[in-house]
Each structure stands twice: as structure tokens, then as C-alpha cells.
Design a protein around this motif. Structure first.
Motif: not given
Length: 441
Positions: A179-190, A380-385, A405-409, A429-432
Motif C-alpha cells: 500500500t502507499g505511493a512508490k518509494g514509500a510503500r508499506q508492505k506486509r505478508l499475506a 513474457t516481456a514487459s517493463f518489469l517482470d 510510470g510514476a505510480a509503478g503499480e 491491491g498492489p502485490a509482489s
């Protein structure tokens, strides 16, 4: 068990090369592969019969999950109920094969649901319509809260009978929820079911968490945490949501952990004095030993299913490449030789392939190669995989994709090892950093 003509689809599933292939048989089913595209198998799942008054909603929900599981593979095409000629009113009634053939249904799943004393019971049968034979017949049961797992097991049984492949629907995924903006994201395990249901958070967002990994039994998770200010490995029990630090050596940073196939050891990277090498530790005793000793950065270890070898990434040659070495240590052999940089290798549960991240100018890819480095294919091929993880049956890969982009979701995606069926995995929401569990017991 007689599988009839439906077994023929397995030939399509094991075809890895993208060259045009035509497959035919004497029976009515014909599977075409053109540039890796498989014509989906038409099938029907009539609404499961509610055999008790309070089973109607369960019957509808279970039918929907079974259909979603099978259709979601990209290998099957559901024939909607509006096109059905026959009507299923009794689980034990004879199958009107002619009516199902008339709408070109090549597989038919019939089921019934009952509820008693807080337990759900599901009976189902899978039929090969054109040969007029029953392929699978089972009865499954569990608590009313486990109805989704029962539905996944029904779909797994049908999928395995038709394709000859292992099951994977009744599995879970642990990941980093962001959650949060790129560069200041908060992360938790799910952790969640493979299809995004039954979400559960394992940590709060007070510290950065990275690289979660399921144990071979699916009840524990390893991950990297910054809760002490620098990266350390932590082991957490999924059910109790309690954990402890591992590999706690003074003056070091530890990260990129992964379980051994027997779940008794963990391989990981340890940085000390500016040098990063691979280590292995016995979880019970805490005894650790060093596996590599080079000036390069060695990280992202993954053991083979038989526990005899480790694949990892290293920049010892000047760029990030993939290497394989015996689990006891010793000489490492480089296996990646294509253009670009290679990272995050993961051994397939079947032992036949290694998935990886590849970076080429301006693009990132998820790819697979044989364990000797041959037959490299980019899926695959993408900006970032990045960061592939295998489904329990070794047929599907999940990974992280970041949009430009700036958001970088960041989101989770999955793809078949043929390069087909690329799709978004539902998350809140955003996930990695996904990691697939084994099949649930």
C-alpha cells in the motif's frame, strides 16, 4: 481407468516448442496447436443438484468455482447453461449423451451437494461424452467453511483426469501486499487461495518484508524482514502467526531464504564484510555451513526437488548469471549463456525446468530452461517482470509485474509454461513476491 479421447489433450500440454504442430486422432476430439495456441476443450458443468433444502447456495457456489478453475486454465471452454439441451435433475439419472454431443460438449461434470450437521458433502462424476464413459467418480466432504476447498478438489480431479497433469487448484499463495505511493510503500505478508480468495495477513506494515517462501508442507513461511534495521531471515508458523529469527550471526545480513525439499534446512545468502555467499542451516539445531566462497555476489538459491543440487544467481563472471552446484558445495557450473542478465532462478517441482527472470535492454522477461541451460524460452516481456514461482504441478508460473510510470503499480500475474494464458491474479491491491504452496493436505 479408460480416459477415452479426452486423454489426447495431454499431448498438447507437453508440447513446449512454439513451432506449429497439428495433432489429430481417429476419435471425435481434435486438438490444434498453432504458435503455442491450444483450442480450448468445450465442456459443461450443469448446476450441481441440491439434495437437501439448505444446500442450494452451496451447490451454486461450488459449481461456479469448479467452472472458474477449469476455464481459468485456458485449456477449457465452458458451454453456458443457456445452451444446454439436457437437464440434470438427479445425480444418478442416466446421461443423455446425445444431447450433450449436440452442443459439442466433450466433457461433462455432474454433481450433487448435501448439508448435514454443519458439514458439506459433494458427489461428482466426470464423463467423456463422445466415448460415453465415466472417467472419475468421487465423494468429498468437509466443514461448511471449507466448501471452496472442496470445489477446488472437484476441479483438480477433473483437470488431472483430462490432462494427465498434476493438480494445483487446491493450493495457496503467500505474497507481499503493498500500500502507499512508490518509494514509500508499506508492505506486509499475506496468504490467499491460488485464486485470491480467503485472504489472511501474516504481518503488519511496520517494517519491510521480502521474499516469502512456503515450506514443503505449507504450514510455515520463510521471509526476509527489516524489523531490526537490516535484513534478517524469519520463520513464521502460518496457523499461529508466530515466528522466530534464523541464521542470526553477529555482523551479518541474511536474506533470500528457501526451504530444502524435506523442510529441515534452509539455504540463504549471508553478507559479511562486503561479500555475499550461500549458506545452509539446519533449522532444528541452528548449525550452519558455507556453500560458496567467491568475491562475487551469490544469492537466490533454489534446491532441486531431490535435494541434490542448488541453482543460484551470481555475478562472478561480471554479470548476473545462473549456476548449478552440488548441495554439499563444490564446483559450480554456469547454465545461462544468452544475451542479458539472469536472476531469481527457481527449480520446477517436477525437476525438469528452471524458471528465471531475464533482463535485456529495456525489457524484463520470465523464462524457463532445461536444467543444463538448454532450450531457453521466454514466456513474457514487459517493463518489469520478475520473481517466478511454480504451481505445485509445474505447469503454471506466477510472478510480479510492475507497470511503467510514476505510480509503478505492482501486481501478480500467471502464465502457462507454453507462454499461453497470461492473466492477472486477483489481489486486494498492489502485490509482489509471490510464492506458491504445495497442494493442501
Amino acid at each position: 481407468m479408460h480416459l477415452g479421447p479426452l486423454l489426447f489433450i495431454v499431448l498438447a500440454l507437453v508440447a513446449l516448442a512454439p513451432a506449429p504442430v497439428a495433432l489429430a486422432q481417429s476419435g471425435p476430439l481434435r486438438i490444434e496447436i498453432t504458435e503455442g495456441v491450444i483450442e480450448p476443450l468445450p465442456y459443461a458443468v450443469p448446476l450441481f443438484i441440491a439434495e437437501t433444502p439448505d444446500a442450494a447456495q452451496y451447490a451454486a457456489d461450488i459449481t461456479a468455482v469448479v467452472t472458474s478453475d477449469l476455464t481459468g486454465t485456458g485449456l477449457f471452454r465452458d458451454i453456458p447453461a443457456s445452451a444446454h439441451i439436457a437437464r440434470i435433475t438427479s445425480f444418478d439419472a442416466p446421461v443423455a449423451y446425445a444431447d450433450w454431443k449436440a452442443i459439442n460438449a466433450q466433457a461433462l461434470v455432474v454433481g450433487a451437494v448435501s448439508v448435514s450437521n454443519g458439514r458439506v458433502t459433494v458427489k461428482f462424476r466426470l464423463y467423456d461424452v463422445f466415448s460415453g464413459t465415466e472417467m472419475v467418480g468421487q465423494q468429498l466432504g468437509g466443514s461448511a467453511t471449507s466448501w471452496r476447498r472442496i470445489a477446488h478438489k472437484v476441479a483438480d480431479a477433473a483437470y488431472s483426469a483430462i490432462t494427465g497433469e498434476g493438480a494445483y487448484f487446491d493450493s495457496r499463495v503467500v505474497f507481499v501486499s503493498e500500500t502507499g505511493a512508490k518509494g514509500a510503500r508499506q508492505k506486509r505478508l499475506a496468504v490467499m487461495d491460488y485464486d485470491g480468495a480467503n485472504l489472511q495477513y501474516l504481518t503488519d506494515s511496520s517494517t519491510i518484508v521480502l521474499s516469502p517462501r512456503f515450506s514443503p508442507t505449507g504450514d510455515r513461511v520463510l521471509y526476509t524482514t527489516f524489523e531490526t534495521g537490516f535484513p534478517r531471515i524469519k520463520l513464521i508458523d502460518v496457523a499461529a502467526v508466530s515466528g522466530r529469527f534464523l541464521a542470526d550471526q553477529p555482523g551479518t545480513m541474511t536474506f533470500s531464504p528457501r526451504f530444502s525439499p524435506d523442510g529441515a534446512r534452509v539455504v540463504y545468502s549471508l553478507e559479511q564484510g562486503g561479500n555475499t555467499d550461500l549458506w545452509v542451516m539446519d533449522i532444528a539445531s541452528g548449525a550452519a555451513s558455507r556453500l560458496t566462497n567467491t568475491p562475487g555476489i551469490e544469492t537466490a538459491p533454489s534446491l532441486s526437488p531431490d535435494g541434490s543440487q542448488i541453482v543460484f544467481e551470481s555475478d562472478r563472471s561480471g554479470t548476473q548469471q545462473l549456476y548449478i552446484m552440488p548441495v554439499a558445495g563444490g564446483e559450480a557450473a554456469r547454465i545461462s549463456f544468452g544475451d542479458g542478465r539472469y536472476s531469481t532462478p527457481v527449480w520446477s517441482p517436477r525437476g525438469d525446468l528452471i524458471a528465471f527472470t531475464k533482463q535485456t535492454p529495456g525489457r524484463f522477461h520470465i523464462g524457463v530452461m532445461r536444467t543444463d541451460g538448454s532450450e531457453e524460452r521466454l514466456l513474457t516481456a514487459s517493463f518489469l517482470d520478475e520473481g517466478p514461482t511454480w504451481a505445485p504441478n509445474g505447469r503454471v508460473i506466477m510472478f510480479t509485474r510492475e507497470t511503467p510510470g510514476a505510480a509503478g503499480e505492482v501486481r501478480l500475474y500467471s502464465v502457462d509454461i507454453s507462454g499461453r494464458n497470461l492473466k492477472l491474479v486477483p489481489t486486494p491491491g498492489p502485490a509482489s513476491d509471490p510464492a506458491w504452496s504445495p497442494l493442501q493436505p
